[in-house]
Design an enzyme around this catalytic site. Structure first.
Site, mmCIF file in Angstrom:
data_model
loop_
_atom_site.group_PDB
_atom_site.id
_atom_site.type_symbol
_atom_site.label_atom_id
_atom_site.label_comp_id
_atom_site.label_asym_id
_atom_site.label_seq_id
_atom_site.Cartn_x
_atom_site.Cartn_y
_atom_site.Cartn_z
ATOM 1 N N LYS A 54 9.906 -4.214 -0.331
ATOM 2 C CA LYS A 54 9.559 -2.556 -0.326
ATOM 3 C C LYS A 54 10.847 -2.671 1.615
ATOM 4 O O LYS A 54 11.795 -1.853 0.944
ATOM 5 C CB LYS A 54 8.030 -2.261 0.579
ATOM 6 C CG LYS A 54 7.328 -2.089 -1.519
ATOM 7 C CD LYS A 54 5.953 -1.533 -1.352
ATOM 8 C CE LYS A 54 5.483 -2.288 -3.021
ATOM 9 N NZ LYS A 54 3.882 -1.508 -2.677
ATOM 10 N N GLN A 98 -0.501 -1.235 2.038
ATOM 11 C CA GLN A 98 -0.234 -2.085 0.768
ATOM 12 C C GLN A 98 -2.229 -2.477 0.441
ATOM 13 O O GLN A 98 -3.259 -2.660 0.892
ATOM 14 C CB GLN A 98 0.664 -2.911 1.288
ATOM 15 C CG GLN A 98 0.466 -4.524 0.662
ATOM 16 C CD GLN A 98 1.645 -3.976 -1.053
ATOM 17 O OE1 GLN A 98 2.193 -2.433 -0.727
ATOM 18 N NE2 GLN A 98 1.690 -3.902 -1.977
ATOM 19 N N ASP A 121 2.954 6.932 -2.098
ATOM 20 C CA ASP A 121 2.608 5.664 -3.835
ATOM 21 C C ASP A 121 2.230 7.116 -3.894
ATOM 22 O O ASP A 121 1.532 6.713 -5.248
ATOM 23 C CB ASP A 121 1.080 5.289 -3.510
ATOM 24 C CG ASP A 121 1.249 3.810 -3.066
ATOM 25 O OD1 ASP A 121 2.334 2.982 -3.717
ATOM 26 O OD2 ASP A 121 1.149 2.254 -1.779
HETATM 27 N N1 GUN Z 1 -0.646 -3.354 -4.372
HETATM 28 C C1 GUN Z 1 -0.143 -3.405 -5.699
HETATM 29 N N2 GUN Z 1 0.660 -2.584 -5.740
HETATM 30 C C2 GUN Z 1 0.824 -1.431 -5.635
HETATM 31 C C3 GUN Z 1 1.529 -0.794 -4.692
HETATM 32 O O1 GUN Z 1 2.136 0.517 -5.856
HETATM 33 N N3 GUN Z 1 0.574 0.597 -3.969
HETATM 34 C C4 GUN Z 1 0.563 0.284 -3.007
HETATM 35 N N4 GUN Z 1 -0.137 0.905 -1.671
HETATM 36 N N5 GUN Z 1 -0.169 -1.626 -3.165
HETATM 37 C C5 GUN Z 1 0.015 -1.745 -4.180
#
Ligand code: GUN
Length: 290
Positions: A54, A98, A121
């Site tokens: 990311k 996350q 998100d």
């Molecule tokens: N952990 C696995 N996929 C995601 C996601 O799309 N967003 C977040 N915040 N954590 C994750």
């Protein structure tokens, strides 16, 4: 039949190029690039790897990312304070925490603390509620990525039978909502299957578009696919190590047999995964525009 491979990596690159342009416009207009705070709690290797991806994508697109890396034993109150600080910080447009979080943290409560306008998100109840109502909002990234793959691959959803396997809050349920919305890019009849579904295979075989988001490796086999269907695989599972020492991955679909029956299919890796990050960057730029 050999299915058309829906190249999520290429589609994500296209989306990222477009939103890098929008990011540059925001930067020019207000003299500051869009910015994303990425909060990582603990040392989970999979989470660290996702977060690296990311942050790298942000850098490549002219989006600033602020790293907030905290130890696994950070008290819940300190995490709340961290989110409050980022909410109040005018230099931060979007916030991502996350998941998964350590067991001592109430993840729902923490995510709900993020300001809806900074919710990168699209997991905040306000954004999910606005999505349900068809109002302007930040959409959850993985389901939004699936919609982009379908749209940009000219796969018609209007009037089709869509079967989604998996009712998670992050994928299955929002995607059922998106695909059943009254709009040209949706208008599908959606069946949402889950662990209590009787005769999963029967439902799957009805699908013009079959979406596997069950979180179980290769649960969808070729005999469950209607010939000519589109198959979208949201799963990702580590099933060993390649000779080069890289993780060997598979999805929720048994790709090798499914591609002989489907007319179009997403691979794992290189299908839905890259789209999630592209949509996260889109949300960051959208948040910065607001
Ligand atoms: N952990 C696995 N996929 C995601 C996601 O799309 N967003 C977040 N915040 N954590 C994750």
């Amino acid at each position: 039949m050999q299915a058309r491979i829906l190249d999520g990596k290429a589609i994500a690159a296209e989306v990222r190029a477009e939103w890098a342009q929008h990011a540059a416009e925001v930067h020019k207009q207000r003299g500051r690039a869009p910015s994303l705070a990425v909060v990582l709690v603990g040392e989970d290797p999979a989470s660290k790897s996702y977060v690296r991806g990311k942050r790298k994508a942000a850098a490549e697109m002219g989006i600033l990312s602020r790293d907030v890396d905290l130890p696994a034993d950070t008290p819940e109150a300190a995490l709340r304070d961290e989110v409050d600080k980022l909410n109040a910080d005018p230099a931060i447009d979007a916030i991502l925490v996350q998941l998964p979080l350590p067991a001592h943290v109430n993840a729902d409560a923490l995510l709900e603390r993020i300001q809806p306008a900074k919710d990168a998100d699209g997991f905040h109840p306000v954004n999910l509620g606005r999505m349900l109502l068809g109002q302007d909002c930040l959409l959850p990234c993985t389901p939004a990525g699936v919609m982009e793959i379908l749209g940009r691959s000219q796969i018609k959803t209007q009037g089709t039978e869509v079967v989604i396997v998996g009712r998670s809050r992050t994928v299955g349920r929002p995607l059922a909502n998106m695909l059943s919305a009254k709009s040209e890019s949706a208008n599908a009849t959606v069946t949402l299957c889950h662990s209590a579904t009787i005769d999963l295979a029967k439902h799957c075989r009805q699908a013009d578009i079959l979406i596997a988001a069950a979180g179980q490796a290769r649960i969808i086999t070729a005999d469950m696919i209607k010939p000519g269907a589109t198959v979208i695989d949201v799963g990702i599972h580590r099933i060993g190590t390649t000779p080069k020492g890289r993780p060997k991955l598979c999805g929720d679909v048994d790709f090798d047999t499914a591609k002989e029956v489907a007319s179009a299919i997403t691979p794992v890796p290189g299908g839905v995964g890259p789209m999630t990050i592209a949509m996260l960057m889109r949300n960051t730029v959208l948040a910065a525009r607001k």
